[in-house]
Design an enzyme around this catalytic site. Structure first.
Site, PDB file in Angstrom:
ATOM      1  N   GLU A  94      -6.680 -27.566  64.961  1.00  0.00           N
ATOM      2  CA  GLU A  94      -7.688 -28.747  65.255  1.00  0.00           C
ATOM      3  C   GLU A  94      -6.846 -29.938  65.886  1.00  0.00           C
ATOM      4  OE1 GLU A  94      -9.298 -29.860  61.421  1.00  0.00           O
ATOM      5  OE2 GLU A  94      -9.443 -31.919  61.931  1.00  0.00           O
ATOM      6  N   ALA A 151       2.957 -18.041  62.612  1.00  0.00           N
ATOM      7  CA  ALA A 151       3.730 -18.875  62.292  1.00  0.00           C
ATOM      8  C   ALA A 151       4.828 -18.730  61.476  1.00  0.00           C
ATOM      9  CB  ALA A 151       2.927 -20.104  61.220  1.00  0.00           C
ATOM     10  N   ASP A 196      -0.427 -26.189  57.281  1.00  0.00           N
ATOM     11  CA  ASP A 196      -1.824 -26.679  57.125  1.00  0.00           C
ATOM     12  C   ASP A 196      -2.542 -25.389  57.407  1.00  0.00           C
ATOM     13  OD1 ASP A 196      -4.167 -27.963  57.879  1.00  0.00           O
ATOM     14  OD2 ASP A 196      -3.637 -28.849  59.682  1.00  0.00           O
TER      15      ASP A 196
END
Lengths: 333, 333, 333, 333
Positions: free
Chosen positions: D110, D162, D179
């Site tokens: 985001e 990730a 996150d």
């Protein structure tokens, strides 16, 4: 907890009362009519909840439609307008028959179908065959309007699969009534709507001149091709005379369909139906009379065209499992 | 923000897609059909919002009914089924008239009523008189299906109060069409449904043999006494021949009513209406043909009884302000 | 009514059960947290509904929060988390007081505030003054968790306007507790939050070293300026020491605020509060202990800044009638 | 279409305007917070909808919370309060670190997490590693508030899993930030919350004195045992110092949790954090300062007790597929 001092004549109190009226509509029953269309009915109370081996059963008291029977999350029958569904299901078949004495109901455990049938003085014997004993018991206890019907000595209540029961019975019937869930592929009632079932079990179960009628799912301008047109086309393969008809049922948020079928023609006109109603029925119908049936059986152009063009026939073979349909679809029946 | 690693063939991903289908139904348009009954339509997008001096205007794209025009929080017209409303409003009146040349529309700013009228080859002149210029402009720009109608040289568009306009006009019309909000006491359109308005303005505005038709509010088994029966009874005081009819409109979640009225009898039967349709109408109706009108004008027993018993007549005097009604009621029109 | 034949081992039945789980969430309680924000709680049942002269009263059984008391369409208290609200309202004031013997509750008819107070062994006398006898009786009968409190001989229950009662009483109190609806302009409780009320009735009603505590409305990042900051600023005009604190209450869908005020400083730290809890309270708090209060009274930067900048003071004069607020606002109290 | 004549000074018009205000709240975004709890946000418009290979993406404009990013039917981030989530995720870790230069974000597509990090003058290098390129592109184009961050030359944007990325990287980081979606069994992010992942990939990826922080799911009184307490306990197995903290986020309708972990103690007190903020951060935080963190990291009694008692540790082995969880659960992240 609010402690509210006396209001002092400036109108606040009165207004609060008026808004209170609105605010009390805070409990709702919500139903998915389709996946992208919901109807929400303000709730007065949740009268009973239960579950059978087959289904979840709930009895609600709704503001717009009175007491409502909910099965597996679908409104089956609402106090205020169930008479439309049940008068349309029962009386056209019985009135078109010259002298109906014996009737077999596939399903119908709610009791309302039996109630309408038993208003006919000519009827001597009714079999109601529902697979779900708990639903039948629940309705017997809670639907006061049908209690007299459940006690009627002409009614024989059987807990069984309708197909198996009809197959093993030796006597024939003047009228057979299908009060079942819709014929969804993969759904539990599919096989009770197939050509082979009609051909080898229903038709042989009728006396000469006998009439078969079935609920036939949504029949609205936008929904009549879901199952209505296909049930119609399937019955046309089996019976010489097939008449589809429909009526708007407010609590279903749609127009509903039924189909009568026979090897004898349906010749009674509106006046004749009214005459027979007067002679044969105890009490008076609220919704269905001769003109109402004439109107209901004259479908709108768009529906007539679809029915004329329909080519699909329900067969055991065409049944294939479609994800979610059996459970999620709109099966008022 | 979610960072989601590759799924590894165990089906999670596929399932997520399937649930995704469901989860995307998270935006909804909600309408209060009645105070205790709501309909919720899954939303694709909010196309336009605006406000005129009179009304709030919204154009939505809904999943079940396509593009939908919402005025003051009420669905007026949905792409997928507005043809039912507008064909029922326009064609019975024009087809029963022997040769309709001039038509006056009270309201109708959406353009769909004009569109249906202009399909009639006999029509030479149409006045559409709507009070709300912004609504008309909004519909002109956004409702592509009506753009041809708005450009038709036979259409005269007037921004005015329909009563004032009709009063000052000197020419007479073959057909006058009421495409107005319901006659709610205290509501803005009340005076366009009164006996005196019909008597002193509508009837004198018609040529000899002229026909008046009006939308007449909800006409379902549970709702026909709200305004339908009373408009019917009011028109009966003024015109010799009055025919009410109805049709289920899915996006309104109800059966809707219209009434045609004239001092000449309505003699055309279903076959005659079909013959006239073929001769006079460019293209083909989707919903309304002769049989559909026969069915629509044969009301069900329960509605016929209410209409026969109705005694109320709308008059200027009987109009009194009832709290909230003018704003809160269901005024599809 | 559906007649469902035996399923045949293909998994339909099991799936129906699973979906059944979902489908049963069809009854909902809906609350407008704000005009454009709603919370919907799945309903198990509607236990009781009633109305007093002042308010509508409903007791629901909700799935997420257990039994919930609804007054005028607003959730007041939910079984599963009311302990947060009531422990925060009562214990900080009583624990900071060196030896609280007498307590006056303005409002509090639900009984939970009294219940928490009566856990303090030092307390000899509690007055609960609520204006609405029906609400008190309703809660007495239906909220089992408070029945012991209602029977406690130390509790004196008075049905009266809290202001009038406090004014006429001659005895003073160690702690006065405001368990009232929010101070909305035009709302019924406004005058119980004004500077003059605090100055001329509350403060004079306290013994030396007495503590006043009040619920103070929503205190979230987005909502703390509605009334919380202004009650704080008003109390600062009247008392030397004023401590605001807050906690998230799930069933209110917001963080809630309370304020303690006194002319004596609040010197007890977390350890001291824990020590006093152990000595004075029968049983053990679930939510509030020393550290919890330390955390709750350390407001976030954004809220601290607003409180520091607040200039509005509630006075009788600043009260003016704002349309709808008194009735429509979020008055958990 | 309604044609509404001029209103005549009796107030109808004004009232219609006022009710219009209410009526326009007819478009809603609905989210299932839990299976039996829904939050409904009034909608202004649906700005964009799309789908990546992994997720459905929607950008809404809501009345209560402004622009809101929805991923797979879950609100991820709302314009009006995303600063709470992102300030809490980023600043405690960076401020506790003596001199953070390099930061790795797992997820974060985001852009808001990067935006907060890049406010720190000490930061020289940020890797944002999100698996979903379409989401990143969507946010880059539509979230204006993060456009500067996306253009910052210190930011390296990687599209990858990730775990794989962190494993193959040779450089170490001062701070690693998780996150990610919640660690639901069967959900896609589960393996990024396990003890072995923390032990063999995260901890070895940190420089000496490095800090790991992760969002840790709902941390409310009723919800903190879903995943918060277990992430806490898992991190305690791997790091010497572990500090959980929480804040109420209105648009999530819950209190949210984060956890910082390190092998160095967190010694900075509120004053020190404020001092560092002033020295190191460009601009000023809105939510988080020293006192806010002190308060946020002092959990309430009931949450502290659960965390102390928690025994579950996330391991690869304990992951087992639970029907629907991966897709249906509340994964704000």
């Amino acid at each position: 907890m609010a402690d509210i001092p006396h209001t002092n004549g400036n109108g606040i109190h009165t207004m609060a009362r008026e808004f209170g009226e609105d605010r009390r509509k805070c409990c709702w029953y919500e139903e998915e009519i389709e996946q992208d269309l919901r109807m929400c009915y303000a709730l007065k109370s949740i009268l009973h909840t239960g579950a059978s081996n087959y289904q979840d059963i709930t009895l609600l008291d709704t503001r717009p439609f009175g007491k409502a029977l909910i099965i597996d999350g679908k409104l089956q029958s609402a106090e205020i307008d169930e008479f439309i569904y049940h008068e349309c299901l029962v009386h056209p078949a019985l009135l078109h028959h010259p002298n109906p004495k014996s009737v077999f109901i596939m399903g119908g455990g709610e009791g309302s179908t039996a109630r309408e049938i038993l208003k006919h003085k000519s009827v001597e014997f009714v079999v109601m065959c529902d697979i779900d004993e708990e639903v039948v018991d629940f309705c017997k206890s809670h639907l006061l309007v049908n209690q007299e019907a459940f006690m009627d000595s002409r009614l024989q209540l059987i807990i069984n699969d309708a197909k198996a029961e009809l197959e093993k019975r030796e006597e024939l019937f003047d009228v057979i009534i299908g009060d079942l869930a819709d014929p969804l592929e993969g759904g539990p009632c599919y096989q009770l709507y197939t050509k082979s079932f009609y051909e080898s079990i229903v038709k042989p179960g009728l006396n000469e001149g006998g009439i078969f009628v079935t609920q036939a799912g949504p029949a609205g301008v936008l929904t009549h091709t879901e199952v209505f047109s296909c049930i119609y086309n399937t019955l046309k393969q089996v019976f010489k005379y097939v008449v589809p008809y429909s009526a708007h049922i407010p609590s279903y948020a749609d127009t509903w369909g039924w189909i009568i079928a026979s090897d004898e023609p349906f010749t009674a006109n509106a006046e004749e139906l009214d005459k027979r109603s007067k002679q044969r029925i105890n009490g008076e119908n609220r919704y269905l009379d001769g003109k109402t049936f004439s109107s209901a059986s004259m479908l709108s152009k768009i529906v007539r065209k679809s029915l004329a063009k329909e080519t699909q026939v329900y067969t055991e073979e065409s049944a294939k499992f479609i994800y979610g349909h059996g459970a999620g679809h709109n099966n008022h029946a």
